[in-house]
Design a protein around this motif. Sequence first.
Motif, PDB file in Angstrom:
ATOM      1  N   LEU B  14       0.821  -1.225   0.000  1.00  7.31           N
ATOM      2  CA  LEU B  14       0.000   0.000   0.000  1.00  7.31           C
ATOM      3  C   LEU B  14       0.850   1.268   0.000  1.00  7.31           C
ATOM      4  CD1 LEU B  14      -2.740  -1.005   2.606  1.00  7.31           C
ATOM      5  CD2 LEU B  14      -3.138  -0.490   0.193  1.00  7.31           C
ATOM      6  N   ASP B  15       2.152   1.100   0.255  1.00  8.85           N
ATOM      7  CA  ASP B  15       3.049   2.245   0.368  1.00  8.85           C
ATOM      8  C   ASP B  15       2.593   3.153   1.514  1.00  8.85           C
ATOM      9  OD1 ASP B  15       5.176   3.823  -0.259  1.00  8.85           O
ATOM     10  OD2 ASP B  15       4.224   4.828  -1.962  1.00  8.85           O
ATOM     11  N   ASP B  30      -5.109   5.920   4.663  1.00 16.56           N
ATOM     12  CA  ASP B  30      -5.207   6.903   3.564  1.00 16.56           C
ATOM     13  C   ASP B  30      -4.948   6.256   2.210  1.00 16.56           C
ATOM     14  OD1 ASP B  30      -5.893   8.984   5.104  1.00 16.56           O
ATOM     15  OD2 ASP B  30      -3.876   9.888   5.207  1.00 16.56           O
ATOM     16  N   GLU B  31      -3.980   5.357   2.165  1.00 18.65           N
ATOM     17  CA  GLU B  31      -3.566   4.762   0.889  1.00 18.65           C
ATOM     18  C   GLU B  31      -4.500   3.639   0.425  1.00 18.65           C
ATOM     19  OE1 GLU B  31      -1.564   5.280   3.455  1.00 18.65           O
ATOM     20  OE2 GLU B  31      -0.162   6.814   2.750  1.00 18.65           O
ATOM     21  N   TYR B  32      -5.499   3.302   1.238  1.00 17.65           N
ATOM     22  CA  TYR B  32      -6.441   2.249   0.828  1.00 17.65           C
ATOM     23  C   TYR B  32      -7.521   2.885  -0.059  1.00 17.65           C
ATOM     24  CZ  TYR B  32      -9.620  -1.755   1.084  1.00 17.65           C
ATOM     25  OH  TYR B  32     -10.445  -2.811   0.758  1.00 17.65           O
ATOM     26  N   ASP B  33      -7.122   3.259  -1.263  1.00 19.87           N
ATOM     27  CA  ASP B  33      -8.060   3.841  -2.230  1.00 19.87           C
ATOM     28  C   ASP B  33      -8.044   2.939  -3.465  1.00 19.87           C
ATOM     29  OD1 ASP B  33      -5.614   4.325  -3.370  1.00 19.87           O
ATOM     30  OD2 ASP B  33      -5.701   6.502  -3.194  1.00 19.87           O
ATOM     31  N   ILE B  35      -6.201   2.880  -6.044  1.00 21.52           N
ATOM     32  CA  ILE B  35      -4.843   2.426  -6.399  1.00 21.52           C
ATOM     33  C   ILE B  35      -4.357   1.400  -5.377  1.00 21.52           C
ATOM     34  CG2 ILE B  35      -2.442   3.157  -6.799  1.00 21.52           C
ATOM     35  CD1 ILE B  35      -3.574   5.974  -7.487  1.00 21.52           C
ATOM     36  N   GLY B  36      -4.689   1.648  -4.113  1.00 23.89           N
ATOM     37  CA  GLY B  36      -4.310   0.717  -3.049  1.00 23.89           C
ATOM     38  C   GLY B  36      -4.913  -0.663  -3.268  1.00 23.89           C
ATOM     39  N   VAL B  37      -6.167  -0.691  -3.725  1.00 21.95           N
ATOM     40  CA  VAL B  37      -6.835  -1.967  -3.983  1.00 21.95           C
ATOM     41  C   VAL B  37      -6.095  -2.727  -5.092  1.00 21.95           C
ATOM     42  CG1 VAL B  37      -8.938  -3.019  -4.904  1.00 21.95           C
ATOM     43  CG2 VAL B  37      -9.108  -1.318  -3.091  1.00 21.95           C
ATOM     44  N   LEU B  38      -5.652  -2.003  -6.122  1.00 22.67           N
ATOM     45  CA  LEU B  38      -4.887  -2.647  -7.201  1.00 22.67           C
ATOM     46  C   LEU B  38      -3.624  -3.289  -6.637  1.00 22.67           C
ATOM     47  CD1 LEU B  38      -4.913  -0.106 -10.198  1.00 22.67           C
ATOM     48  CD2 LEU B  38      -6.608  -1.835  -9.606  1.00 22.67           C
ATOM     49  N   SER B  39      -2.950  -2.547  -5.756  1.00 22.04           N
ATOM     50  CA  SER B  39      -1.697  -3.055  -5.180  1.00 22.04           C
ATOM     51  C   SER B  39      -1.945  -4.317  -4.360  1.00 22.04           C
ATOM     52  CB  SER B  39      -1.052  -2.000  -4.282  1.00 22.04           C
ATOM     53  OG  SER B  39      -0.935  -0.789  -4.975  1.00 22.04           O
ATOM     54  N   MET B  41      -4.504  -6.412  -4.754  1.00 23.50           N
ATOM     55  CA  MET B  41      -4.878  -7.498  -5.665  1.00 23.50           C
ATOM     56  C   MET B  41      -3.639  -8.141  -6.258  1.00 23.50           C
ATOM     57  SD  MET B  41      -8.299  -6.776  -7.856  1.00 23.50           S
ATOM     58  CE  MET B  41      -7.562  -5.505  -8.778  1.00 23.50           C
ATOM     59  N   PRO B  53     -12.088  -7.613  -7.487  1.00 23.28           N
ATOM     60  CA  PRO B  53     -12.278  -6.245  -7.003  1.00 23.28           C
ATOM     61  C   PRO B  53     -13.510  -6.123  -6.097  1.00 23.28           C
ATOM     62  CG  PRO B  53     -11.740  -6.209  -9.334  1.00 23.28           C
ATOM     63  CD  PRO B  53     -11.919  -7.641  -8.953  1.00 23.28           C
ATOM     64  N   ASN B  54     -14.572  -6.880  -6.399  1.00 21.10           N
ATOM     65  CA  ASN B  54     -15.792  -6.789  -5.589  1.00 21.10           C
ATOM     66  C   ASN B  54     -15.574  -7.249  -4.151  1.00 21.10           C
ATOM     67  OD1 ASN B  54     -17.221  -5.869  -7.744  1.00 21.10           O
ATOM     68  ND2 ASN B  54     -17.978  -7.899  -8.349  1.00 21.10           N
TER      69      ASN B  54
END
Lengths: 355, 75
Positions: B14-15, B30-33, B35-39, B41, B53-54
């Motif tokens: 998540l950085d 904060d980083e769980y947005d 882009i965070g979900v992509l990371s 996954m 993603p769901n």
Amino acid sequence: MAKLHFKNASIRGIVTTVGDKKVTIDEEASKFGYDEKLLKRVKKSMGFNSRYVVSSEDICTSDLCLASAKKLLSGCNIEAKSIDALLMVTQTPDYKAPSTAIILQDRLGCSTDTIAYDINLGCSGFINGLMSAYSLIESGLNRVLLCVGDVASKFAYEKDKNLTPLMGDAGSAILIEKSLSDSYFILHSDGSGYEHLIIPAGGCRYPCNEEALTPKERGDGSIRRDVDMYMNGAEIFNFTIKVVPKMFDELLEFAGKSKDEIDYFVLHQANRYILQNISKRIGVGSDRLPMETVSTYGNQNSASIPGTINGFLSDKYSSKKVTSLFAGFGIGLSWGACIVESKNIFAPAIEQYKI
Amino acid sequence: MTQQEFLEAIAEALDCEMELSGETILDDIDEYDSIGVLSLMSYFDELGIKVSPNDFEKFETVQDLINLAGDKIDG
């Protein structure tokens, strides 16, 4: 499985023209409602920086492709009349009908003996278009002009904060000729994912009406109309990391080559994040797998592979023999890849469209 | 990998600099947005765990991620 091996076709030239107007994410951040933190994050992760778009609604993909095609023919010193087929890959045609390729046949001055038709594809379009061109050459034609690209400004709604900051406008022209050369293609399609990247309205199933033209706030926090492109970024990412590295293995095995024998892996430039992820998974670094196209020009849809060659590898492709692995993946869902050889092709640096 | 190693790997994906525990509420990161979900996954994919993603819409705390990792965590 759709695997194709050609022995008699190769690329002689590639030219890409991008939109005449450069915009930067710093200028646009407030329009998309990005705060400073998110702006920093999309710049770092996704590689958002600048993109090139057309400055006027009057400029279509065909105009960018025509500029590229004229430069290509003159650079290769050939006559438009010598082209046997003109294929156009786009999701932004001039008209719903007829095919833009036929209009380009006349505008470019090709003979009425030319085969001309459109192919409706995006991210995987260059691979499918190239496969079609190679197939025609293998069947006996001498010279095929492939035009690819999109003016994404036409389908990315200006307030869609997920899609629009990613998109760039570009049109490429590629000349394919009869020549002894081995090339290998693999193509895939999966329509079960069609809803993940889609322009819902404007076709026969959902005709363009008042409802389709109404901007609406969506569940993903973006505003767009039903006539605009919708992208489920997470689903597309998930699909990409599952299919693309696997496809590389299949293709390398089919071609009987190792990764080390490939000079450049030129992939559809979806965004830097996806490319970094693929690069890590296949163990090929950015020296052989360019990933900065989105940061400079934006995601150019079917023109992103030629756009990356003209944008970043022009001197390499112009001056030596190159073994390339090209791969496209996205809308459809559709994905494909090929390994082709080229030698000292006409591949000048990218140009901005001149009005 | 131990649970602590897993939490560190999640934070790295998540950085984020925040110290994570099972009780950490995902929306508080904060980083769980998107882009965070992509990371995440991508991280789970590398572990060989399928996640769509769901699924992330149902997750509430870091414990849900620990549960997803299942027997990959042995400590």
